[in-house]
Design a protein around this motif. Structure first.
Motif, PDB file in Angstrom:
ATOM      1  N   PHE A 142       0.869  -1.216  -0.098  1.00  0.00           N
ATOM      2  CA  PHE A 142      -0.156  -0.285   0.033  1.00  0.00           C
ATOM      3  C   PHE A 142       0.958   1.228  -0.091  1.00  0.00           C
ATOM      4  CE2 PHE A 142      -3.211  -3.021   1.779  1.00  0.00           C
ATOM      5  CZ  PHE A 142      -4.296  -2.644   0.933  1.00  0.00           C
ATOM      6  N   GLY A 143       0.135   2.227  -0.976  1.00  0.00           N
ATOM      7  CA  GLY A 143       0.998   3.539  -0.884  1.00  0.00           C
ATOM      8  C   GLY A 143      -0.092   4.527  -0.962  1.00  0.00           C
ATOM      9  N   ASN A 144       0.249   5.909  -0.309  1.00  0.00           N
ATOM     10  CA  ASN A 144      -0.823   6.656  -0.148  1.00  0.00           C
ATOM     11  C   ASN A 144      -1.129   7.572  -1.390  1.00  0.00           C
ATOM     12  OD1 ASN A 144      -0.768   6.146   2.661  1.00  0.00           O
ATOM     13  ND2 ASN A 144       0.436   7.931   3.124  1.00  0.00           N
ATOM     14  N   ARG A 145      -0.401   7.379  -2.509  1.00  0.00           N
ATOM     15  CA  ARG A 145      -0.706   8.316  -3.764  1.00  0.00           C
ATOM     16  C   ARG A 145      -0.400   7.498  -4.994  1.00  0.00           C
ATOM     17  NH1 ARG A 145       3.028  13.307  -2.329  1.00  0.00           N
ATOM     18  NH2 ARG A 145       3.690  12.737  -4.701  1.00  0.00           N
ATOM     19  N   LYS A 146      -1.180   7.661  -6.030  1.00  0.00           N
ATOM     20  CA  LYS A 146      -1.005   6.903  -7.047  1.00  0.00           C
ATOM     21  C   LYS A 146       0.212   7.069  -7.749  1.00  0.00           C
ATOM     22  CE  LYS A 146      -3.061   8.205 -11.003  1.00  0.00           C
ATOM     23  NZ  LYS A 146      -4.002   8.804 -12.084  1.00  0.00           N
ATOM     24  N   ASP A 147       0.609   8.400  -7.811  1.00  0.00           N
ATOM     25  CA  ASP A 147       2.148   8.777  -8.564  1.00  0.00           C
ATOM     26  C   ASP A 147       3.299   7.824  -7.720  1.00  0.00           C
ATOM     27  OD1 ASP A 147       1.811  10.423  -6.345  1.00  0.00           O
ATOM     28  OD2 ASP A 147       3.507  11.632  -7.151  1.00  0.00           O
ATOM     29  N   VAL A 148       3.244   7.833  -6.600  1.00  0.00           N
ATOM     30  CA  VAL A 148       4.090   6.992  -5.713  1.00  0.00           C
ATOM     31  C   VAL A 148       3.956   5.447  -6.134  1.00  0.00           C
ATOM     32  CG1 VAL A 148       4.834   6.242  -3.384  1.00  0.00           C
ATOM     33  CG2 VAL A 148       4.178   8.606  -3.608  1.00  0.00           C
ATOM     34  N   ASN A 149       2.877   5.049  -6.218  1.00  0.00           N
ATOM     35  CA  ASN A 149       2.662   3.641  -6.485  1.00  0.00           C
ATOM     36  C   ASN A 149       3.115   3.270  -7.716  1.00  0.00           C
ATOM     37  OD1 ASN A 149       1.665   3.168  -3.932  1.00  0.00           O
ATOM     38  ND2 ASN A 149      -0.424   2.917  -4.702  1.00  0.00           N
ATOM     39  N   LEU A 150       2.787   4.202  -8.839  1.00  0.00           N
ATOM     40  CA  LEU A 150       3.356   3.960 -10.211  1.00  0.00           C
ATOM     41  C   LEU A 150       5.012   4.092 -10.513  1.00  0.00           C
ATOM     42  CD1 LEU A 150       0.449   5.908 -11.973  1.00  0.00           C
ATOM     43  CD2 LEU A 150       0.988   3.449 -12.173  1.00  0.00           C
ATOM     44  N   ARG A 151       5.542   4.923  -9.652  1.00  0.00           N
ATOM     45  CA  ARG A 151       7.026   4.888  -9.736  1.00  0.00           C
ATOM     46  C   ARG A 151       7.430   3.596  -8.848  1.00  0.00           C
ATOM     47  NH1 ARG A 151      10.777   7.351 -12.201  1.00  0.00           N
ATOM     48  NH2 ARG A 151      12.501   5.509 -11.727  1.00  0.00           N
ATOM     49  N   LEU A 152       6.646   3.300  -7.853  1.00  0.00           N
ATOM     50  CA  LEU A 152       7.179   1.756  -7.267  1.00  0.00           C
ATOM     51  C   LEU A 152       7.143   0.766  -8.195  1.00  0.00           C
ATOM     52  CD1 LEU A 152       8.040   0.326  -4.600  1.00  0.00           C
ATOM     53  CD2 LEU A 152       5.846   0.142  -3.827  1.00  0.00           C
TER      54      LEU A 152
END
Length: 498
Positions: free
Chosen positions: A337-347
């Motif tokens: 789980f990440g808080n933001r979509k852009d963080v998740n996409l980068r991950l």
């Protein structure tokens, strides 16, 4: 240059090349013998446009009808247990009780014990209950009983008697699934509508006598405005997860829907929320008439089957620690789980560089793709999924062995929802959270909610060493280039047509 480019484009897309224009003298010829060969030289693409071949209708496999088990000859009465309310103790319709029995339920949960007696009196209800407490069954069982006790002799198509509004597609689909299971012997017609799926197919499904409609606000408004859905005869309105509706900016949409329903007091209105703070109660006062207010907490917010661990890391060290855990922990399925979509996409992009091809679940990807990802995750074809809090609601996978909070959630309630994806159905699970310089600020609220003080572990140097990248792996860059904040404001357009 243009001529050669045109030829290349035509070759790529399979368009026949245009013949060289004929001389004007040839065009003036009126001889039928000359016209015939000219007609045959017409470019293939042009000829197909004028007389297109009739496409063969592909026969899609028929959707299997749900198998309805034979109705039992009689109800089984569970033994009386002190402090527990049996479903058979309540004035539920017999066909509803048969559905409860087929589902394997005997005793009410705390929220069901509090809510069902009030609902069966046809009272409006404001209830505080967390996900997983049995609130869905509470409003379904009471609503089904009301409809079966008061059947209508004359019905109109496209006109539901029960309307359930849910904030996310996953939750709407899950409510519909529960309705089909619990209402298996009722004969009531049940449908679900939400964005991201075939608009026309869902529209056609509404064109019948409809008892229960579950939907997300955006899609319900779409069909209502187009005249494909008549809300003027709704007898029971259920607003589920009202706090999430508020956070995601759906309240203006809900207000528009309520304005199309019978007036307050002429319908039964049920509102369920994880919190009943001032903002939620203000909404309730506008929609509910003299409601019963019930509050229930699950016996334990976090299952004893979940082992909770915390690692203190810098933000730049989180990727290395995550890779170490994925390489050294034993697991069947993992949710990150990440808080933001852009963080998740980068991950997602970074994990691909190290050999982990991981899909991302967020609130705005195509619904067909979401369903495919979830089905692969349930079947074990996908071992790891990255998700946002919006995507976590409504996900029911019983054997998630590990949840990793790459970002600690900003709200304590979301921490409970996230880690509740593991340790289900009697299985054990691990919930690992990364405490970086930002996430550490959210830990006190979580500790206060759970009445627990957690200790954190410092990872070893080995755990913070990035492994070598996997050569030849192409990251999913096409999913990363459109970075956006991914935050769902209360009135932002990104959250309006869920």
């Amino acid at each position: 240059m243009l001529t050669s480019l045109s030829r290349i484009v035509r070759k790529i897309f399979g368009v026949a090349e245009k013949p060289a224009p004929e001389k004007k003298k040839q065009k003036k010829s009126s001889s039928p013998a000359e016209k015939k060969p000219r007609a045959s030289k017409r470019p293939a693409a042009t000829a197909e446009k004028k007389n297109p071949p009739k496409p063969k209708k592909e026969k899609l496999p028929a959707t299997p009808k749900p198998v309805i088990p034979p109705k039992p000859a009689e109800l089984k009465i569970a033994p009386a247990v002190e402090g527990k309310l049996r479903f058979t103790d309540l004035a539920l319709h017999q066909d509803v009780l048969f559905g409860v029995q087929a589902a394997g339920f005997e005793y009410c949960t705390p929220i069901q014990s509090l809510a069902l007696p009030e609902l069966l009196k046809k009272r409006d209800l404001a209830a505080r209950a967390q996900t997983g407490t049995g609130k869905t069954a509470a409003f379904l069982l009471a609503s089904f009983t009301e409809l079966l006790n008061h059947p209508l002799t004359e019905r109109k198509k496209n006109t539901p008697r029960i309307l359930v509004l849910a904030p996310t597609r996953e939750l709407a689909a899950q409510i519909h699934k529960d309705a089909v299971q619990l209402g298996v012997f009722t004969g009531l017609a049940k449908e679900v509508v939400f964005g991201g799926m075939d608009h026309e197919k869902q529209r056609r499904a509404l064109n019948k006598e409809l008892d229960l409609l579950v939907g997300t606000p955006g899609r319900v408004i779409d069909y209502s405005q187009s005249g494909d859905l008549d809300l003027s005869k709704v007898e029971i309105l259920v607003i589920d997860e009202a706090d999430r509706m508020l956070d995601m900016g759906f309240i203006p949409d809900v207000k528009r829907i309520v304005s199309r329903l019978p007036k307050k007091g002429e319908r039964q209105t049920l509102l369920f929320s994880a919190t009943l703070d001032e903002s939620i109660l203000r909404l309730a006062s506008g929609w509910l008439a003299d409601p019963a207010v019930v509050e229930s907490e699950p016996e334990k917010l976090v299952s004893e089957n979940i082992r909770q661990e915390f690692y203190s890391v810098l933000r730049d060290e989180k990727l290395a620690l995550l890779l170490y855990l994925l390489q050294h922990e034993k697991y069947d399925r993992v949710m990150i789980f990440g808080n933001r979509k852009d963080v998740n996409l980068r991950l997602q992009y970074d994990l691909a560089r190290y050999g982990f091809d991981v899909p991302v679940l967020s609130g705005d990807i195509a619904q067909e793709k979401r369903i495919k990802i979830l089905e692969k995750f349930r079947s074990g074809a996908e071992k790891i999924v990255i998700a946002t809090d919006v995507a976590a609601r409504g996900i029911h996978v019983d054997d998630v062995s590990m949840v990793i909070n790459y970002d600690l959630p900003e709200r304590a309630e979301d921490y409970v929802h996230r880690i509740g994806r593991t340790g289900r159905a009697g299985h054990t699970g691990i919930a690992i959270s990364f405490l970086c310089e930002y996430g550490a600020y959210y830990l006190p609220a979580i500790e206060e909610m759970l009445k627990t003080q957690f200790s954190s572990t410092l990872p070893t140097e080995e755990m913070l060493q990035l492994p070598p990248e996997v050569p030849g792996v192409k990251p999913r860059f096409e999913e990363v280039h459109h970075h956006g904040s991914g935050r769902r404001g209360r009135s932002g357009s990104s959250s309006r047509r869920h």
